[in-house]
Design a protein around this motif. Structure first.
Motif, PDB file in Angstrom:
ATOM      1  N   ILE A  30       0.832  -1.200   0.000  1.00 27.77           N
ATOM      2  CA  ILE A  30       0.000   0.000   0.000  1.00 27.77           C
ATOM      3  C   ILE A  30       0.867   1.251   0.000  1.00 27.77           C
ATOM      4  CG2 ILE A  30      -0.206   0.047   2.535  1.00 27.77           C
ATOM      5  CD1 ILE A  30      -3.186   0.758   2.064  1.00 27.77           C
ATOM      6  N   PHE A  42      -4.046   7.220   1.730  1.00 29.11           N
ATOM      7  CA  PHE A  42      -3.574   5.909   1.303  1.00 29.11           C
ATOM      8  C   PHE A  42      -4.256   5.467   0.018  1.00 29.11           C
ATOM      9  CE2 PHE A  42      -0.910   4.129   4.651  1.00 29.11           C
ATOM     10  CZ  PHE A  42      -1.089   5.068   5.655  1.00 29.11           C
ATOM     11  N   GLN A  64      -1.240  11.020  15.002  1.00 24.50           N
ATOM     12  CA  GLN A  64      -2.385  10.855  14.121  1.00 24.50           C
ATOM     13  C   GLN A  64      -3.057   9.515  14.416  1.00 24.50           C
ATOM     14  OE1 GLN A  64      -0.814  11.190  10.137  1.00 24.50           O
ATOM     15  NE2 GLN A  64      -0.364  13.367  10.352  1.00 24.50           N
ATOM     16  N   TYR A  87      -5.661   6.535  12.615  1.00 24.27           N
ATOM     17  CA  TYR A  87      -6.219   5.998  11.386  1.00 24.27           C
ATOM     18  C   TYR A  87      -7.102   4.799  11.718  1.00 24.27           C
ATOM     19  CZ  TYR A  87      -2.684   8.691   8.849  1.00 24.27           C
ATOM     20  OH  TYR A  87      -1.912   9.707   8.330  1.00 24.27           O
ATOM     21  N   GLN A 135      -8.625   1.280   9.806  1.00 20.68           N
ATOM     22  CA  GLN A 135      -8.563   0.399   8.651  1.00 20.68           C
ATOM     23  C   GLN A 135      -9.647  -0.667   8.793  1.00 20.68           C
ATOM     24  OE1 GLN A 135      -4.880  -1.806   8.172  1.00 20.68           O
ATOM     25  NE2 GLN A 135      -5.192  -2.075   5.983  1.00 20.68           N
ATOM     26  N   GLY A 156     -10.014  -5.683   5.149  1.00 18.93           N
ATOM     27  CA  GLY A 156      -9.866  -5.714   3.698  1.00 18.93           C
ATOM     28  C   GLY A 156      -9.659  -4.349   3.060  1.00 18.93           C
ATOM     29  N   GLY A 157      -9.647  -3.310   3.867  1.00 20.73           N
ATOM     30  CA  GLY A 157      -9.526  -1.959   3.314  1.00 20.73           C
ATOM     31  C   GLY A 157      -8.179  -1.325   3.590  1.00 20.73           C
ATOM     32  N   HIS A 158      -8.108  -0.033   3.366  1.00 15.39           N
ATOM     33  CA  HIS A 158      -6.873   0.694   3.579  1.00 15.39           C
ATOM     34  C   HIS A 158      -7.063   1.698   4.719  1.00 15.39           C
ATOM     35  CE1 HIS A 158      -9.253   3.129   0.775  1.00 15.39           C
ATOM     36  NE2 HIS A 158      -8.679   4.170   1.318  1.00 15.39           N
ATOM     37  N   PRO A 159      -5.983   2.126   5.334  1.00 17.03           N
ATOM     38  CA  PRO A 159      -6.110   3.084   6.433  1.00 17.03           C
ATOM     39  C   PRO A 159      -6.719   4.399   5.978  1.00 17.03           C
ATOM     40  CG  PRO A 159      -3.939   2.071   6.421  1.00 17.03           C
ATOM     41  CD  PRO A 159      -4.598   1.721   5.119  1.00 17.03           C
ATOM     42  N   PHE A 182      -7.443   8.326   7.378  1.00 18.08           N
ATOM     43  CA  PHE A 182      -7.069   9.309   8.391  1.00 18.08           C
ATOM     44  C   PHE A 182      -8.294   9.751   9.184  1.00 18.08           C
ATOM     45  CE2 PHE A 182      -4.757  12.691  10.294  1.00 18.08           C
ATOM     46  CZ  PHE A 182      -5.497  13.859  10.196  1.00 18.08           C
ATOM     47  N   PHE A 233      -5.125   2.472  14.234  1.00 21.01           N
ATOM     48  CA  PHE A 233      -3.686   2.702  14.341  1.00 21.01           C
ATOM     49  C   PHE A 233      -3.419   4.132  14.794  1.00 21.01           C
ATOM     50  CE2 PHE A 233      -2.041  -1.058  12.300  1.00 21.01           C
ATOM     51  CZ  PHE A 233      -3.000  -1.419  11.371  1.00 21.01           C
ATOM     52  N   PHE A 274       3.901   3.930  12.352  1.00 18.47           N
ATOM     53  CA  PHE A 274       2.633   3.423  12.819  1.00 18.47           C
ATOM     54  C   PHE A 274       2.799   2.552  14.055  1.00 18.47           C
ATOM     55  CE2 PHE A 274      -0.686   4.529   9.849  1.00 18.47           C
ATOM     56  CZ  PHE A 274       0.036   5.032   8.792  1.00 18.47           C
ATOM     57  N   GLY A 275       1.827   2.672  14.944  1.00 15.03           N
ATOM     58  CA  GLY A 275       1.737   1.738  16.048  1.00 15.03           C
ATOM     59  C   GLY A 275       1.295   0.385  15.529  1.00 15.03           C
ATOM     60  N   GLY A 287      -1.343  -1.235  16.163  1.00 14.98           N
ATOM     61  CA  GLY A 287      -2.769  -1.322  15.868  1.00 14.98           C
ATOM     62  C   GLY A 287      -3.555  -2.084  16.918  1.00 14.98           C
TER      63      GLY A 287
END
Lengths: 117, 111
Positions: free
Chosen positions: A93, A108, B33, B35, B37, B40-43, B45, B88, B101-102, B104
Motif C-alpha cells: 500500500i 492511502f 495521528q 487511522y 482500517q 480488507g480496506g486501507h487506512p 485518516f 492505528f 505506525f503503532g 494497531g
C-alpha cells in the motif's frame, strides 16, 4: 479531498516473475510517496520513501534491487517487485501527504494484494 | 529509533460497550495521528493531535494527547458494528519526514 489511486488491487503471479504496482495522486501533486507492506493482522511496515526526481530511500532490511521504486512525475510512483517469490505475498500500500504537509494526514491508496504462486 | 507502542492488540466487545486503545512513546512526539482500517480496506485518516493535553471529539470518538506528549488514546462510546476495524496511531518522525505506525488495535463487536 486528496485521492491516491492504486492499481492493481489484486494480482497473482508465478514465482520468478515481476509485478508492477502503480500509485497515482489524482487531484494533488505528491512529491513524496511512502510504500508499505502489511501482513495479515499486522501493522504497516514502511518499506521505502520515494521522492519525485530522486532515488528512493529504503528502510533497513528492504532489498532495493528487489523492490524497485520509481517516482518519475509528481503524480505517479511505482513499485516493482522483481523475481517474486511466495514469501513476497503480502498487501502493498502506498500513501502520500494528503494536503499541505502533515496537517491533513496521509492519504492511502486502496492497496494491492499480491499472491505469488 | 522512535517506536510507538499500542495496546491492546485485540479487543472484542459487546455492541453498545465502550472501547479504548492506547499509544505510548518513549520520546516526546510533535504530533500524533489516528487511522482506521476496515477489514480488507486501507487506512483512513481520522484526526491529528498536536497540543499537549489536547482533546478532540468526533461524534462517539474521543481522542486525547497526553500532557507530556508521549501518549495518546482513542475512546469510542457505545460501539456500533460499523466501528469494526483496526485502529492505528501514527507518530511523525520529523528527522526523516515520515510517520511511524503503532501496532494497531483490532476491534471486533458482538451484535
Amino acid at each position: 479531498g486528496a485521492v491516491v489511486s492504486q492499481h492493481p488491487s489484486r494480482v497473482i503471479c508465478k514465482s520468478g516473475t515481476s509485478v508492477k504496482i502503480e500509485c497515482r495522486s489524482l487531484d494533488f501533486q505528491a512529491t513524496t510517496m511512502f510504500w508499505y507492506r502489511q501482513f495479515p493482522k499486522q501493522s504497516l511496515m514502511l518499506m521505502a520513501t520515494s521522492n519525485e526526481g530522486s532515488k528512493a530511500t529504503y528502510e533497513q532490511g528492504v532489498e532495493k534491487d528487489k523492490f524497485l521504486i520509481n517516482h518519475a512525475s509528481l503524480t505517479l510512483s511505482t513499485l516493482t517487485v522483481t523475481s517474486a517469490h511466495p514469501e513476497d505475498s503480502s498487501f502493498y500500500i502506498c500513501s502520500a501527504p494528503g494536503g499541505t504537509g502533515i496537517n491533513y494526514g496521509y492519504t492511502f491508496g486502496s492497496g494491492t494484494r499480491l499472491t505469488v504462486v | 529509533g522512535q517506536q510507538v507502542m499500542q495496546i491492546p492488540q485485540y479487543q472484542h466487545v459487546q455492541e453498545g460497550e465502550d472501547f479504548t486503545t492506547y499509544c505510548n512513546s518513549s520520546t516526546t512526539l510533535s504530533n500524533i495521528q489516528w487511522y482506521k482500517q476496515r477489514p480488507g480496506g486501507h487506512p483512513v485518516f481520522l484526526i491529528q493531535l498536536v497540543k499537549s493535553g489536547e482533546v478532540k471529539k468526533q461524534k462517539r470518538l474521543t481522542f486525547q494527547f497526553g500532557e507530556a506528549k508521549k501518549n495518546s488514546s482513542l475512546h469510542i462510546t457505545a460501539t456500533q458494528t460499523t466501528d469494526v476495524g483496526t485502529y492505528f496511531c501514527a507518530a511523525f518522525r520529523s528527522s526523516a519526514s515520515k510517520i511511524i505506525f503503532g501496532s494497531g488495535t483490532r476491534l471486533s463487536i458482538r451484535p
